[in-house]
Design an enzyme around this catalytic site. Structure first.
Site, PDB file in Angstrom:
ATOM      1  N   CYS A   1       0.829  -1.205   0.000  1.00 40.32           N
ATOM      2  CA  CYS A   1       0.000   0.000   0.000  1.00 40.32           C
ATOM      3  C   CYS A   1       0.866   1.258   0.000  1.00 40.32           C
ATOM      4  O   CYS A   1       1.698   1.439   0.890  1.00 40.32           O
ATOM      5  CB  CYS A   1      -0.926   0.013   1.209  1.00 40.32           C
ATOM      6  SG  CYS A   1      -2.027   1.437   1.250  1.00 40.32           S
TER       7      CYS A   1
ATOM      8  N   ASN B   1       2.868  -8.344 -11.093  1.00 42.55           N
ATOM      9  CA  ASN B   1       1.724  -7.433 -11.037  1.00 42.55           C
ATOM     10  C   ASN B   1       2.144  -6.078 -11.593  1.00 42.55           C
ATOM     11  O   ASN B   1       3.232  -5.598 -11.293  1.00 42.55           O
ATOM     12  CB  ASN B   1       1.251  -7.311  -9.592  1.00 42.55           C
ATOM     13  CG  ASN B   1       0.107  -6.325  -9.409  1.00 42.55           C
ATOM     14  OD1 ASN B   1       0.083  -5.586  -8.429  1.00 42.55           O
ATOM     15  ND2 ASN B   1      -0.853  -6.311 -10.306  1.00 42.55           N
ATOM     16  N   GLY B   2       1.273  -5.479 -12.398  1.00 41.49           N
ATOM     17  CA  GLY B   2       1.546  -4.151 -12.926  1.00 41.49           C
ATOM     18  C   GLY B   2       1.387  -4.079 -14.426  1.00 41.49           C
ATOM     19  O   GLY B   2       2.066  -4.788 -15.174  1.00 41.49           O
ATOM     20  N   ASP B   3       0.423  -3.257 -14.877  1.00 38.11           N
ATOM     21  CA  ASP B   3       0.211  -2.982 -16.298  1.00 38.11           C
ATOM     22  C   ASP B   3      -0.252  -4.195 -17.087  1.00 38.11           C
ATOM     23  O   ASP B   3       0.130  -4.368 -18.257  1.00 38.11           O
ATOM     24  CB  ASP B   3       1.476  -2.398 -16.943  1.00 38.11           C
ATOM     25  CG  ASP B   3       1.856  -1.046 -16.369  1.00 38.11           C
ATOM     26  OD1 ASP B   3       1.063  -0.499 -15.580  1.00 38.11           O
ATOM     27  OD2 ASP B   3       2.952  -0.541 -16.707  1.00 38.11           O
TER      28      ASP B   3
END
Length: 384
Positions: A111, A213-215
Site C-alpha cells: 500500500c 503485477n503491474g500494467d
C-alpha cells in the site's frame, strides 16, 4: 480481443492447484464478494478479498467480519490481511484458520497511500527488515497448513529498494508464493511497471512461485509478462475494472476452457446489470447496491457509444428497475470499439515523495519509539 496465447499453464500455491496462473488483486471497495463472483463466472484463478485490517479482525469489528465472508460458490477462498504488528497479524491468521474463513491468506506490503506509509505501514514496512521477517515468520507459523503469501512493491523509491531482500526473507520464512507490483511507493500507479524487476525477483527466489503485477490491461500483456520475466503467474488489478470478462480471456490465453467473448455493448450492459444484481445481494439492500455500482459506470462503458444522459442516469440510479430502463435505451448491437476501450483504467496520478515517519530511512531496524506510532497505520486502506 486478444491475439497472444501461451501453452497451457497452471499454478500451485501450496496445496491449492489453479487451472490458470491468474490472481485477482485485492482492491479496496472493489473486490468484495459480488465482484469476485462476477469475475469467477467468466474465468478461472484465485480471487482475493478486499484488504482486511488485522486489528479490526482480532477485535471482531462487525463490518470486517462481514467482509471476510465468502459466498458458497467461492472456492478456493482467499483473504488479504494488512497490519504492522507481528502479534496482531498472527492472531488474525489464527482466527481465519481456526474458524475456517479461508483456504489462502495473503499479506499486504504494497500500500502506497500516505496515511499508511507515514506510519510505517504498507510499502514502507519492508524497509525495516527485522520487523518484516518477524511478521511473515509468525504469520506463516500461525497459518499452519493454510498457504500464506505476500504482495509487495519494489521499495520506497529508486534509492531504497527492498524487493530482493524481502523476497528472500519471505522465502526463508516459508511463504507459498510472492507477488511483486513492479513499482515503488513513490511511483504510486504512475508511469510503467518495471517488469525487469519481476525477472530479477524470479531469479533470486527459486523455491516458491513468483507472481508479477503491474500494467496487465489485456491477456496479451499477461502472456508477454510471463514470457519476458519467466514469472509463474500474474496478478491482475486495475485492468479488470469494468471488464470482469478479462478473466475469461486470460483463461483462454493460458489454455483453459473458456467461452469466447464478443464484447458488444449488449454484452457489456448485461455484465453491468449482473454486477449491480450481485451487489444488491451482497449488501442485502437494493439502494446501497445500486449506489455502489455507480463507481463502475465509466469503466464498463469506456469507449462505447453511451450518451452523457445515460451515463449520468446510471451514475445516479438507486434501483435495478432504473438501471434496466437506462440499459434498455442502448444500442445492444454496437460492436466492441477496439482501442478506445482498451489501455489503462483506474488510478494513475504522478510520482510523489512518499510520506514516511521521521528518520525512517536512517536505519533498516525499527526504533523502539516507533512501535506505538506504527499502530496508527492499521486503518482501512488498501492498494499496492
Amino acid at each position: 480481443m486478444t491475439l497472444a496465447t501461451a501453452s497451457a499453464r497452471t499454478l500451485n500455491i501450496g496445496p491449492i492447484a489453479l487451472d490458470v496462473p491468474v490472481v485477482l488483486a485485492p482492491m479496496a471497495g472493489i473486490t468484495n464478494t459480488a465482484f469476485r463472483r462476477l469475475c469467477r463466472e467468466y474465468g478461472a484463478g484465485l480471487y482475493v478479498s478486499e484488504m482486511i485490517t488485522s486489528r479490526a479482525l482480532v477485535e471482531r469489528n462487525e463490518t470486517t467480519m462481514r467482509l471476510i465472508r465468502h459466498h458458497e460458490s467461492e472456492t478456493p477462498r482467499s483473504i488479504q490481511l494488512y497490519g504492522v504488528d507481528p502479534h496482531t497479524i498472527s492472531e488474525a491468521v489464527r482466527i481465519i484458520v481456526a474458524e475456517d474463513h479461508a483456504d489462502h491468506i495473503d499479506l499486504n506490503f504494497g500500500c502506497p497511500v500516505p496515511k499508511v506509509t507515514r506510519k510505517g505501514g504498507g510499502a514502507a514496512l519492508p524497509w525495516k527488515s527485522s520487523l518484516f521477517s518477524q511478521i511473515v515468520t509468525q504469520a506463516v507459523k500461525a497459518a499452519g497448513d493454510v498457504p500464506l503469501t505476500i504482495k509487495m512493491r519494489k521499495g520506497i523509491d529508486p534509492d531504497h529498494l527492498t524487493f530482493l531482500d524481502a523476497g528472500r526473507a519471505a522465502e526463508d520464512a516459508g511463504v507459498s508464493a510472492i507477488a511483486l507490483h513492479a513499482r515503488t511507493a513513490s511511483e504510486f500507479y504512475s508511469g510503467f511497471a518495471d517488469w525487469n524487476a519481476i525477472g530479477e525477483l524470479k531469479q533470486a527466489v527459486t523455491s516458491v512461485p513468483v507472481l508479477g503485477n503491474g500494467d496487465i490491461w489485456s491477456a496479451d500483456d499477461a502472456v508477454r509478462m510471463m514470457q519476458q520475466t519467466d514469472c509463474d503467474g500474474v496478478v491482475v488489478g486495475r485492468g479488470c475494472l469494468g471488464r470482469p470478462w478479462l478473466f475469461g480471456e486470460l483463461a483462454a490465453a493460458f489454455g483453459a476452457e473458456s467461452h469466447p467473448v464478443d464484447a458488444t455493448l449488449g454484452f457489456v450492459a448485461d455484465a453491468f446489470r449482473r454486477h449491480a444484481e450481485l451487489l444488491v445481494e451482497f449488501f442485502e439492500d437494493e439502494d446501497r447496491g445500486c449506489r455502489d455500482v455507480r463507481k463502475h459506470v465509466a469503466w464498463y462503458f469506456k469507449g462505447y457509444p453511451v450518451g452523457g444522459d445515460i451515463r449520468t442516469g446510471l451514475a445516479t440510479a438507486s434501483s435495478l428497475v432504473e438501471i434496466d430502463e437506462l440499459l434498455g435505451q442502448l444500442d445492444h448491437s454496437a460492436p466492441y470499439p477496439g482501442a478506445d476501450a482498451e489501455g489503462q483504467r483506474g488510478r494513475s496520478g504522478r510520482p510523489k515523495r512518499p510520506a514516511l515517519p521521521d528518520k525512517w530511512l536512517e536505519s533498516r531496524e525499527l526504533a523502539a519509539s516507533a512501535s506505538e506510532m506504527m499502530r496508527g497505520a492499521e486503518i482501512e486502506n488498501s492498494g499496492g
